[in-house]
Design an enzyme around this catalytic site. Structure first.
Site, PDB file in Angstrom:
ATOM      1  N   ASP A  17     -22.812 -98.005  22.838  1.00  0.00           N
ATOM      2  CA  ASP A  17     -21.930 -96.915  22.124  1.00  0.00           C
ATOM      3  C   ASP A  17     -22.518 -95.600  22.187  1.00  0.00           C
ATOM      4  O   ASP A  17     -23.578 -95.354  22.469  1.00  0.00           O
ATOM      5  CB  ASP A  17     -21.795 -97.441  20.625  1.00  0.00           C
ATOM      6  CG  ASP A  17     -20.510 -96.602  19.864  1.00  0.00           C
ATOM      7  OD1 ASP A  17     -19.776 -96.122  20.741  1.00  0.00           O
ATOM      8  OD2 ASP A  17     -20.517 -96.482  18.661  1.00  0.00           O
ATOM      9  N   ASN A  65     -10.497-101.849  21.611  1.00  0.00           N
ATOM     10  CA  ASN A  65     -10.398-100.877  22.628  1.00  0.00           C
ATOM     11  C   ASN A  65      -9.259-100.466  23.342  1.00  0.00           C
ATOM     12  O   ASN A  65      -9.194 -99.548  23.859  1.00  0.00           O
ATOM     13  CB  ASN A  65     -11.817-101.019  23.533  1.00  0.00           C
ATOM     14  CG  ASN A  65     -13.195-100.718  22.787  1.00  0.00           C
ATOM     15  OD1 ASN A  65     -14.308-101.259  23.054  1.00  0.00           O
ATOM     16  ND2 ASN A  65     -12.802 -99.728  21.725  1.00  0.00           N
TER      17      ASN A  65
HETATM   18  C1  IPE Z   1     -17.474-100.756  19.611  1.00  0.00           C
HETATM   19  O1  IPE Z   1     -17.430 -99.645  19.707  1.00  0.00           O
HETATM   20  C2  IPE Z   1     -17.026-101.675  20.866  1.00  0.00           C
HETATM   21  C3  IPE Z   1     -17.847-101.283  21.880  1.00  0.00           C
HETATM   22  C4  IPE Z   1     -18.876-100.629  22.225  1.00  0.00           C
HETATM   23  C5  IPE Z   1     -17.370-102.149  23.264  1.00  0.00           C
HETATM   24  P1  IPE Z   1     -16.394 -98.678  19.426  1.00  0.00           P
HETATM   25  O2  IPE Z   1     -16.807 -97.233  19.719  1.00  0.00           O
HETATM   26  O3  IPE Z   1     -14.940 -99.088  19.860  1.00  0.00           O
HETATM   27  O4  IPE Z   1     -16.213 -98.793  17.732  1.00  0.00           O
HETATM   28  P2  IPE Z   1     -15.828 -97.888  16.540  1.00  0.00           P
HETATM   29  O5  IPE Z   1     -14.570 -97.538  16.719  1.00  0.00           O
HETATM   30  O6  IPE Z   1     -16.594 -96.705  16.414  1.00  0.00           O
HETATM   31  O7  IPE Z   1     -16.051 -98.829  15.315  1.00  0.00           O
HETATM   32  C1  IPE Z   2     -18.968 -97.081  24.160  1.00  0.00           C
HETATM   33  O1  IPE Z   2     -18.794 -95.847  24.103  1.00  0.00           O
HETATM   34  C2  IPE Z   2     -18.132 -97.741  25.303  1.00  0.00           C
HETATM   35  C3  IPE Z   2     -16.715 -98.596  24.794  1.00  0.00           C
HETATM   36  C4  IPE Z   2     -16.374 -98.573  23.562  1.00  0.00           C
HETATM   37  C5  IPE Z   2     -15.838 -98.993  25.928  1.00  0.00           C
HETATM   38  P1  IPE Z   2     -17.447 -94.991  23.269  1.00  0.00           P
HETATM   39  O2  IPE Z   2     -16.556 -94.886  24.415  1.00  0.00           O
HETATM   40  O3  IPE Z   2     -16.822 -95.849  21.924  1.00  0.00           O
HETATM   41  O4  IPE Z   2     -18.347 -93.597  22.922  1.00  0.00           O
HETATM   42  P2  IPE Z   2     -18.101 -92.936  21.669  1.00  0.00           P
HETATM   43  O5  IPE Z   2     -18.414 -93.750  20.561  1.00  0.00           O
HETATM   44  O6  IPE Z   2     -16.441 -92.380  21.486  1.00  0.00           O
HETATM   45  O7  IPE Z   2     -18.870 -91.716  21.724  1.00  0.00           O
HETATM   46 MG    MG Z   3     -17.712 -95.731  20.096  1.00  0.00          MG
END
Ligand code: IPE
Ligand code: IPE
Ligand code: MG
Length: 234
Positions: A17, A65
């Site tokens: 994340d 996602n």
């Molecule tokens: C969880 O992260 C899913 C992955 C890292 C693949 P998200 O960034 O989607 O989660 P939320 O929305 O902050 O809970």
């Molecule tokens: C994690 O990074 C990757 C996926 C969920 C695919 P994010 O895209 O959630 O990054 P933030 O949380 O918006 O910084």
């Molecule tokens: Mg995220």
């Protein structure tokens, strides 16, 4: 770091994340954060599996996602294709067996077929298991397992925790250590069954910057934890 005198978890899980915020911090579009995150995935997976950890689960794309903008989802799917096709040799060179957790729908067909080929191509590797959680949701995993149990006509008295575990996407040991980068302290539907007794660790570092020494630090923190599994401290 020398891991010899340390307790080594059997199964480590990482919620990858902070890619988007990593890019924002640098004035870059979110997709650049995903590119940097993907570069780091290979490096960190190799390091962790070389340290004697038997299973590494990576949460790379959740069922939720798909709510993101099409441009971002498409870019992530392209990155998965590159990883599963163009860079597939990396897994064999490092003796890594790749398995996946997650459903098919609504993944693009070409991602599904590249995914399945990678599993086939790496199935005899013995240097550690990489469980890529793609289009994964913890609730969906439990619902899918329940459907398979019903499909197999099992009776109420057959249903035990051990049996239920066999119906999850993969038969893997329980997670010992779960790391979520970027400072967010939630599970976001990750491995709900498998995390029951995992130690949780939430470093502030965003995933593209999560380094080998950040992982070493996680292992030190893990070694300081007292796991009781509901028993009494001796
Ligand atoms: C969880 O992260 C899913 C992955 C890292 C693949 P998200 O960034 O989607 O989660 P939320 O929305 O902050 O809970
Ligand atoms: C994690 O990074 C990757 C996926 C969920 C695919 P994010 O895209 O959630 O990054 P933030 O949380 O918006 O910084
Ligand atoms: Mg995220």
């Amino acid at each position: 770091m020398d891991y010899n005198d340390l307790k080594i978890p059997t199964h480590v899980a990482i919620i990858v994340d902070g890619n988007g915020r990593w890019a924002r911090d640098r004035g870059l579009p979110r997709i650049k954060g995903h590119d940097a995150g993907f570069d780091n995935l290979k490096k960190i997976s190799k390091y962790i599996l070389n340290k004697g950890i038997k299973v590494l689960s990576l949460y790379c794309f959740s069922t939720e996602n798909f709510k993101r903008e099409k441009k971002e989802v498409d870019h992530l799917m392209d990155l998965f294709l590159i990883m599963f096709k163009k860079e597939a040799n990396f897994f064999n060179e490092n003796n890594i067996k790749v398995v996946f957790s997650g459903g098919d729908e609504p993944l693009p067909k070409k991602v599904i077929s590249a995914r399945d080929k990678l599993v086939e191509m790496t199935k005899n590797n013995t240097g550690g298991i990489l469980n890529i959680c793609l289009n994964y949701g913890g609730r969906r995993e439990i619902v899918d397992a329940t459907k398979k149990i019903i499909h197999d006509n099992l009776k109420e008295e057959d249903i035990t925790e051990d049996l239920f575990k066999k119906y999850l996407y993969n038969e893997l040991p329980d997670v010992d250590l779960m790391i979520r980068t970027s400072g967010e302290c939630r599970l976001s539907n990750f491995l709900l069954w498998e995390l029951s007794y995992a130690e949780l660790y939430f470093p502030k570092v965003k995933f593209p910057d999560f380094s080998e020494s950040d992982f070493d630090e996680a292992i030190i923190v893990y070694n300081g934890r007292d796991r009781r599994f509901g028993g009494i401290k001796k």
